[in-house]
Design a protein around this motif. Structure first.
Motif, mmCIF file in Angstrom:
data_model
loop_
_atom_site.group_PDB
_atom_site.id
_atom_site.type_symbol
_atom_site.label_atom_id
_atom_site.label_comp_id
_atom_site.label_asym_id
_atom_site.label_seq_id
_atom_site.Cartn_x
_atom_site.Cartn_y
_atom_site.Cartn_z
ATOM 1 N N SER A 199 0.907 -1.376 -0.054
ATOM 2 C CA SER A 199 0.117 0.265 -0.484
ATOM 3 C C SER A 199 0.557 1.177 -0.469
ATOM 4 O O SER A 199 0.095 2.646 -0.255
ATOM 5 N N ILE A 209 -13.504 4.164 -6.444
ATOM 6 C CA ILE A 209 -12.893 3.074 -6.697
ATOM 7 C C ILE A 209 -11.564 3.286 -6.621
ATOM 8 O O ILE A 209 -10.547 2.046 -5.741
ATOM 9 N N ILE A 210 -11.188 4.284 -7.056
ATOM 10 C CA ILE A 210 -10.027 3.884 -6.076
ATOM 11 C C ILE A 210 -9.814 4.823 -5.218
ATOM 12 O O ILE A 210 -8.237 3.855 -4.166
ATOM 13 N N VAL A 236 -10.064 0.734 -3.528
ATOM 14 C CA VAL A 236 -8.785 0.465 -3.644
ATOM 15 C C VAL A 236 -7.644 0.599 -2.640
ATOM 16 O O VAL A 236 -7.497 -0.216 -1.512
ATOM 17 N N PHE A 284 -8.729 -0.745 1.014
ATOM 18 C CA PHE A 284 -8.045 -2.035 0.966
ATOM 19 C C PHE A 284 -7.463 -2.402 1.110
ATOM 20 O O PHE A 284 -7.102 -2.983 1.847
ATOM 21 N N LEU A 285 -6.345 -2.106 0.891
ATOM 22 C CA LEU A 285 -4.744 -2.501 0.342
ATOM 23 C C LEU A 285 -4.078 -2.478 1.911
ATOM 24 O O LEU A 285 -3.269 -2.698 2.497
#
Length: 390
Positions: free
Chosen positions: A345, A373-374, A377, A380-381
């Motif tokens: 990340s 969305i970016i 993501v 999430f990472l």
């Protein structure tokens, strides 16, 4: 008072003027001046054949630190600059000095840096007796300068003071052998040797940010190239101010509805900010970091504020989805730059990379959804941890 005696006369050490060889955009002598100033020397005396632009630059360097500077051609002039109660620091021509070690071991009283004879000769240092080589640094009392009057007018003042110190039995201070291995303490003997040591020296003082930060890596490479062209501290300031103006302009452009143009301005701001930061690191290499460490945080904060300001552009009345998504993206980037963030990340803490992805989303026709969305993501990472057994 402490006086430093340096020499731009390097014939005995391989080739003339070896101390003035370019080194990390400066010269070995300039690094010696830094070390002498750190040790508290109030006067810098440099043996030189003539006044050159390089010598003039050394004078500006010393005087900017409130130290006096004198360039002399013969040792006879030295006696009028040093009193018996002074201390004289002598550094061998071409010696690349570890300033921290020099201050630690020479601050209290006179001494003579020494090396085991085999290791010393292998690295180009001068033999002083059967078992030892001179390590290239010496601190003696000022009355030793008077003894130089016995030398001929063209005599070597550095060698003369070394001999006097040995006759007086000045305490020996061993130079750590590890300093020779990693280039912290070396005798530069040629231009090619200087290039090899330069890579070690820069790697220690200005380490690369690593490939987990692609924008920073690009700024580092460009800054290293530019640092070899100019040592002026005005360039990082100019680039930094330009980066700030671009960030402000990007935020204003986005607010007024030109979101794509605003993101392009933010990309340029991030790139120039990276270059300015690393260029300042190269110019200040070997000196205390001070507030330089705070610059990346300031740069990122300015870009984050501009990104949120930009998200106000093209919002329908009462609709704040874009602002909300921008705030989530900023939080995700902030979380990714924490020391505890997983390795995968870390690249998303790089504003250059994330702003580039946001620009692609906008040009693709999905501004809010794409940036959302970016952000998800990146979150999430950052938040997903690898499975570990208890």
């Amino acid at each position: 008072m402490r006086v430093a005696l340096l020499s731009a006369l390097g014939e005995r050490y391989g080739e003339p003027g070896i101390g003035l060889q370019p080194f990390a955009g400066r010269s070995v002598l300039a690094l010696q001046v830094d070390a002498a100033l750190a040790l508290g020397c109030e006067r810098i005396v440099c043996l030189a054949e003539s006044a050159t632009p390089e010598i003039a630059e050394l004078q500006r360097q010393a005087e900017s630190a409130n130290a006096r500077f004198n360039a002399i051609t013969a040792h006879r002039t030295l006696s009028g600059m040093v009193s018996a109660n002074d201390e004289v620091l002598v550094l061998a021509p071409g010696l690349l000095v570890d300033g921290n070690w020099l201050v630690d071991r020479f601050s209290q009283r006179p001494g003579l840096a020494v090396l085991p004879i085999e290791i010393g000769l292998e690295h180009g240092f001068e033999r002083i007796d059967r078992d030892r080589a001179w390590g290239g640094a010496l601190l003696v009392r000022g009355d030793a300068v008077e003894a130089l009057t016995a030398l001929p007018p063209d005599g070597d003042a550095v060698a003369g003071l070394l001999r006097i110190a040995l006759q007086r039995g000045v305490r020996a201070i061993p130079v750590p052998e590890s300093s020779l291995d990693d280039g912290r303490w070396s005798l530069v003997r040629s231009e090619n040797h200087a290039r090899r040591l330069e890579a070690l020296w820069l790697g220690r003082h200005v380490p690369s940010p690593g490939f987990s930060e692609p924008g920073d890596v690009g700024g580092y490479v460009i800054a290293r190239f530019l640092s070899g062209k100019s040592r002026s501290q005005s360039w990082p300031v100019i680039l930094g101010m330009t980066a700030i103006l671009l960030a402000i302009g990007g935020g204003v452009a986005g607010w007024s509805g030109r979101v794509a143009g605003g993101l392009i301005a933010l990309m340029a701001s991030a790139a120039l900010g990276n270059i300015a930061y690393h260029l300042y690191r190269f110019i200040r290499a070997g000196k205390p970091d001070g507030w330089i460490r705070a610059l990346p945080g300031i740069r990122n904060s300015i870009l984050d504020i501009a990104l949120v300001a930009l998200s106000f552009g093209k919002q329908d009345e009462g609709q704040w989805y874009g602002v909300y998504v921008a705030l989530v993206l900023v939080v995700a980037m902030r979380l990714s730059e924490e020391a505890t963030a997983p390795m995968w990340s870390r690249p998303f803490a790089d504003r250059s990379l994330v702003i580039s992805l946001a620009l692609i989303a906008i040009l693709s026709g999905f501004p809010v959804i794409g940036i959302g969305i970016i952000a998800l993501v990146v979150l999430f990472l950052r938040l997903v941890k690898p499975f570990t057994r208890s």
